[in-house]
Enzyme design. Structure first.
Site, PDB file in Angstrom:
ATOM      1  N   ILE A  39      -2.052   6.483   7.021  1.00  0.00           N
ATOM      2  CA  ILE A  39      -2.855   6.305   8.223  1.00  0.00           C
ATOM      3  C   ILE A  39      -2.887   4.838   8.635  1.00  0.00           C
ATOM      4  CG2 ILE A  39      -5.265   5.827   7.663  1.00  0.00           C
ATOM      5  CD1 ILE A  39      -5.913   8.574   8.809  1.00  0.00           C
ATOM      6  N   GLY A  40      -2.675   3.935   7.679  1.00  0.00           N
ATOM      7  CA  GLY A  40      -2.788   2.517   8.040  1.00  0.00           C
ATOM      8  C   GLY A  40      -1.739   1.659   7.363  1.00  0.00           C
ATOM      9  N   GLY A  76     -10.137  -1.061  -1.930  1.00  0.00           N
ATOM     10  CA  GLY A  76     -10.046  -0.415  -0.619  1.00  0.00           C
ATOM     11  C   GLY A  76     -10.584  -1.333   0.459  1.00  0.00           C
ATOM     12  N   THR A  89      -4.496   3.292  -0.886  1.00  0.00           N
ATOM     13  CA  THR A  89      -3.716   2.177  -1.442  1.00  0.00           C
ATOM     14  C   THR A  89      -4.115   1.961  -2.895  1.00  0.00           C
ATOM     15  OG1 THR A  89      -3.518   1.198   0.730  1.00  0.00           O
ATOM     16  CG2 THR A  89      -3.085  -0.246  -1.132  1.00  0.00           C
ATOM     17  N   GLU A 140     -12.716   0.679   5.301  1.00  0.00           N
ATOM     18  CA  GLU A 140     -13.961   1.203   5.870  1.00  0.00           C
ATOM     19  C   GLU A 140     -15.041   0.153   6.120  1.00  0.00           C
ATOM     20  OE1 GLU A 140     -13.924   4.548   2.911  1.00  0.00           O
ATOM     21  OE2 GLU A 140     -14.496   5.675   4.694  1.00  0.00           O
TER      22      GLU A 140
END
Lengths: 324, 757
Positions: free
Chosen positions: B487-488, B714, B531, B717
């Site tokens: 997604i990224g 991460g 990741t 978010e």
């Protein structure tokens, strides 16, 4: 989208008969940025879509002896980038460059922008059988009306969505209209109609008429114009309030002015009292704020949109001061 | 080249999927074309709350081109079963009733029936011919109204859970829970300054650009293949198995490219419906939502009400805090209030703290995860109160945050101890940044300028299952299969970790995101885990390949595997010049030692490692005449662990900020009194455009995650958490007006400034 017949018009003269005499039966297609959405949402359900792009020569910007002539299918992008318009009719350039996004301006046309349908969310929803969709209720009255009209509303409270119309009206522009018995010309001041006169339409075009030219009187010396638009987002957004002002100045005295409000009324809202008031006045902060107050004197806000009064007053006075 | 001793990690190679995406060749869900494919459309409820008395589909069925119609009667009615989908916990019975309403409709836009036809237009026409008899019921669309005893009840069989115990009380409040440490009352007594404020935030949508889609092919053998855009192909498979009550071996989910998800593309909406229509017709069936359906019929995130009280001593020590948090779950229980409550005060060491969370059903779409679900709403409240406290005490707002910041060993308000984290480092980096040090010049044209800051926390999900399967080609390049939706930029970052482990370059790895038959179970891309967790599996896979390569070289070189060394990308045996080489050089030279090199690894890290902290600085300019806020400058500072691919880390920060700015200033579901959303289009639901945002500056603070071999933390978010609070604090500095409601759009800000004037 309801099924429709798609017709490529070949000349201006043949369009009125293709359109027919009943409203809603047929729609003209120019840039399509408004119409296609209306078709997809079943807001417009014509039997025929008459394509105007197949008619040659409706796309031009010309300076003639009696003023500026703009072809109806001229794109907003062409107007935005026209040196002629930028030099002599800058208020129009400012307004057009505030419309939507570059992508939409590349396709949308000037006549389409003037004739576009309102963005009222009740009108645009299939779920509301509102006055403009042939129903018997204006849902904004008891509903959410923060973007609705504060002047000239009733029984329907849409605001007119066009930026370019506000600027063009401040330039005393008129439109040439083709009908079954040939062309006629109408000042923009008379072209737009309030809901109390015709709830289903925003202008005086008959079912079988369409706009074939925009005519702007030649610009006068020492005259400048400004368009100020307030929107929540810096692109792809309609005006919460806007104003176009043109002023002819001799020294710091205003000899003539036009003031037109957008985003606050069901039509581009010209304020002749303010224009008269400004005439012969030296432009000071006091004069500007008096003019601004006068411009909104008739405002009668609804439950959620009284913020528009001060917002509009502020931009009117700011516009006047900027031109002085 | 990076400075941390790595060769690949920290560099910025071009992503493997980049060219296909920018040239339009990448295949998204709606690009799927199957032979004999039909098109499905959903009929949605015009009522926010009504009993379903009957559905007559006979007229629609008679329309030429219509092949089948589905209603809830086509779905097995299943028992309550709770499933954890990574970012959201759902009850699968509710999921079933959400995809096709059973007995009752609970929000305007709730799916009631669906049609499969030979074209989209015929399907749309058929919807108009379905006759549904509704018995409208009173509705409630605000959390505080829904909590009242006399509110219309959405679920007659829903008993409120109070502090972990189910009660007999039928209520829209599905759950009330509490976290408590110390004695808040005593803490407030100890304080010299106590501030208490109330906040409201609106329903907002993730706004992913690609609408939901599903293409189902249920063949004669009863095998269902489903092509869709999702954050988790295996999560979709789980939901299909439960909702359709079919064996897992009979379902294959093929993940297509994804045009954004942000938490909103884990739950299924169309997939089971397309499957049922395919089963009924014997044809593949494709369904796609239009934008209006995405707004009214998918899963936006919760609106909320918060009441926050904090106290501090004159020397700037926070002594106590309480937070009352009521979040809208939407039509079914399961708002992100739990996550919000776990993040709200976490950047601070507070000895006495109490947090009460309420999960409340209202007649709106079932709320869903949205990037750090629940934490943005929470931080808008807590970070505003922190700002007010710092101001009241005359302490620099960043200094105040550093003074009270958490470090390793401190407890989160919800219990767990922090491991090594970068809270203080991040706040200090913000304080010493060029942005914070630069003075904010006043406007020359009467506009008002101000600078605000805010911090934020997000747990990060350092766990879940991830699998990697690799096969090595003779030239030393590697085909890498994975089950994580990219997604990224995760194809790139995961490839980079495998490459780093083996001494290869990123372009030596050919990553593929494959279907659920082709790879081991992999949890959804969510919770900022991919990741971290799939990279964890990639590292383990690299280690396994090294081990296998040593065994093969031992055969080829006729030495003991234990005596073969692998260091700095080089395999070697003692000082033998003949017996050495890189992974790449040697891959083609192991013929006859046992076939091609392959490895398959599945991992499930233990969840430790800690969360992510961010501190943001923003300069705004407010037009006092219109209430319009422009963002002049924005800097996002964040502990990112090790930045594997710094460009994509920066992209995550910038993307989170962009969404946070929209949430702060413009985005909201505007509800009409009849319970419908009035602004269900991108025109009227205003997300920021490029003109509304400055270049967002980023400062990457790298405090490696001790639970990951490469220190990955991460990053995706937490960058959405601080923006609304930071902007509100900046607006206050500019105008003197405190905003306690989101969004802070011109109509609201102008009205509030006029009230305060």
């Amino acid at each position: 989208m309801k099924k429709f017949a798609y017709i490529d018009a070949t000349s201006v003269d043949t369009v009125p008969s293709l359109l027919g005499r009943r409203f809603g039966q047929a729609q003209v297609l120019a840039g399509g940025t408004d119409l296609v959405g209306e078709l997809k949402e079943y807001i417009a359900t014509p039997d025929r879509v008459v394509n105007l792009k197949s008619i040659p020569g409706l796309d031009y910007i010309r300076q003639e002896d009696d003023g500026l002539k703009i072809g109806p299918l001229t794109t907003l992008a062409d107007i935005e980038t026209s040196t002629l318009i930028n030099d002599q009719y800058s208020v129009l350039q400012q307004a057009v460059s505030a419309i939507a996004s570059p992508q939409i301006r590349n396709v949308g046309t000037i006549a389409g922008n003037i004739c576009q349908r309102p963005r009222c969310w009740y009108y645009r929803s299939e779920d509301f059988d509102c006055l403009k969709n042939g129903g018997d209720t204006c849902y904004s009255v008891r509903g959410v009306n923060r973007y609705h009209a504060i002047i000239g509303g009733g029984p329907c409270y849409i605001v007119h969505p066009s930026d370019s119309a506000v600027a063009l009206m401040s330039l005393n522009a008129s439109v040439k209209i083709q009908g079954p018995r040939g062309p006629r010309e109408e000042m923009l001041d008379d072209f737009f109609v309030l809901p109390e006169l015709n709830i289903m339409r925003e202008n005086g075009l008959r079912a079988n008429e369409f706009v074939t030219e925009i005519i702007v009187p030649a610009s006068k010396p020492n005259t400048k114009g400004i368009y100020v638009k307030v929107r929540e987002r810096d692109a792809i957004d309609f005006a919460m309030a806007s104003v176009a002002v043109t002023m002819t100045m001799s020294g710091n005295t205003c000899s003539e002015a036009t003031v037109v409000l957008g985003g606050v009324a069901p039509v581009p809202w010209r304020v002749p009292d303010v224009e008269q008031f400004l005439q012969g006045k030296q432009i000071t902060e006091d004069v500007a704020s008096a003019a601004a107050e006068m411009a909104l004197r008739e405002a009668d806000p609804m439950s959620d949109n009284s913020y528009k009064i001060e917002m509009t007053q502020n931009i009117v006075s700011q516009a006047i001061l900027d031109l002085a | 080249m990076s400075t941390n001793g790595y060769k690949v990690i920290g560099s910025r190679p071009i992503r493997h999927d980049g060219v296909d995406k920018v040239t339009g060749r990448a295949k998204y869900g709606a690009d799927v074309q199957l032979t004999g494919m039909l098109y499905g459309k959903v009929l949605r409820s015009p009522h926010p709350h009504a009993k379903l008395k009957g559905i007559d589909t006979s007229k629609a069925e008679a329309l030429p081109g219509v092949k089948a119609i589905a209603t809830a009667a086509d779905l097995p009615q299943i028992a309550d079963k709770i499933a954890d989908l990574g970012e959201a916990v759902v009850n699968l019975r509710d999921s079933s009733n959400n995809v096709l309403a059973y007995g009752k409709v609970l929000y305007r836009g709730h799916a009631v029936a669906a049609v499969a036809a030979t074209s989209r237009h015929i399907a749309a026409e058929a919807l108009e011919l379905i006759q549904v008899e509704y018995e409208p019921l009173p509705h409630v669309t605000s959390v505080l109204e829904a909590m009242k005893d006399d509110a219309p009840i959405l679920h007659e069989d829903l008993k409120m859970t109070e502090m972990g115990e189910e009660t007999d009380k039928v209520s829209n409040i599905a759950n009330h829970f509490q976290h408590k440490q110390g004695d808040p009352e005593a803490g407030f007594t100890e304080a010299d300054m106590v501030i208490e404020r109330e906040f409201e935030t609106a329903t907002v949508h993730q706004g992913y650009i690609e609408p939901h889609n599903a293409t189902a092919e249920w063949n004669e053998e009863g095998h269902l293949t489903l092509y869709t855009s999702t954050q988790g192909a295996f999560s979709v498979r789980d939901q299909l198995v439960e909702i359709l009550q079919i064996p897992v071996s009979k379902v294959t989910v093929v993940p297509m490219e994804i045009g954004g998800g942000f938490g909103g593309k884990i739950s299924v909406y169309l997939a089971p419906v397309a499957a049922v229509l395919s089963r009924k017709t014997g044809h593949p069936v494709q369904m796609t939502m239009d934008r209006d359906e995405v707004f009214i019929g998918s899963g936006p995130t919760a609106a909320s009400y918060l009441k926050i009280k904090m106290g501090a001593t004159n020397d700037g020590r926070i002594t106590a805090a309480t937070a009352y948090m009521a979040y809208e779950a939407g039509a079914y229980p399961g708002s992100p209030v739990g996550a919000g409550a776990g993040c709200i005060l976490t950047p601070y060491r507070i000895p006495n703290v109490q947090i009460d969370g309420y999960d409340v059903c209202v007649n709106k779409p079932k709320s869903n995860a949205y990037r750090a679900p629940g934490a943005t709403n929470a931080a808008f409240g807590s970070e505003t109160v922190v700002d007010e406290l710092a101001e009241a005490l005359g302490i620099d707002p960043l200094e105040f945050r550093i003074k009270n910041g958490v470090t390793e060993g401190d407890r989160r308000p919800d219990g767990p101890e922090h491991p090594r984290i970068g809270c203080i480092e991040t706040t200090e980096a913000a304080k010493s940044s060029a942005h914070y040090g630069a003075s904010l010049e006043p406007s020359s044209d009467g506009k008002l300028r101000g600078r605000g800051v805010a911090s934020g926390y997000w747990f990060n999900f350092n766990g879940g299952r991830s699998a990697i399967s690799v096969s090595v080609n003779d030239d030393g390049s590697i085909n890498m299969l994975e089950g994580s939706t990219d997604i990224g930029g995760s194809r790139a970052s995961i490839s980079m970790m495998l490459a780093e482990t083996l001494g290869l370059s990123a372009k030596d790895i050919n990553p593929r995101v494959v279907d659920t038959d082709a790879i081991g179970y992999t949890d959804a891309t969510g919770g900022s885990r991919t990741t971290f967790a799939t990279g964890y599996a990639a590292h383990a896979t690299g280690k396994a390949l090294i081990c296998e390569m040593k065994k093969r070289l031992a055969q080829a070189w006729e030495v003991s595997a234990d005596a073969i060394d692998f260091k700095d990308g080089l395999f070697s045996y003692k000082n033998d010049e003949e017996k050495r080489g890189t992974f790449k050089e040697l891959s083609g030279k192991i013929g006859g030692t046992g076939g091609p090199l392959v490895a398959q690894i599945s991992t499930q890290p233990d969840g430790s490692g800690g969360g992510a902290f961010a501190t943001h600085i923003v300069d705004v300019e407010v037009d006092p005449e219109t209430g319009k806020v422009d963002i002049l400058r924005y800097t996002a500072v964040q502990d990112v662990g090790t930045a594997i691919h710094p460009s994509y880390v920066e992209g995550q920060l910038q993307g989170g900020v962009a969404q946070g700015v929209g949430w702060a200033l413009n985005e909201e579901y505007i509800y009409n009194t009849d319970g419908g959303m009035t602004n269900s289009s991108f025109l009227d639901y205003r997300m920021p455009t490029s003109l509304d945002l400055p270049m967002i500056e980023t400062i990457l603070v790298e405090v490696p995650n001790v639970s990951h071999p490469y220190g990955v933390r991460g990053v995706g978010e937490v960058p959405i958490v601080p923006p609304p609070a930071a902007i509100a604090n900046a607006i206050y500095r500019a105008t003197g007006t405190r905003m306690y409601e989101l969004p802070m759009s011109p109509p609201r800000l102008a009205s509030q400034m006029a009230k305060n004037a």
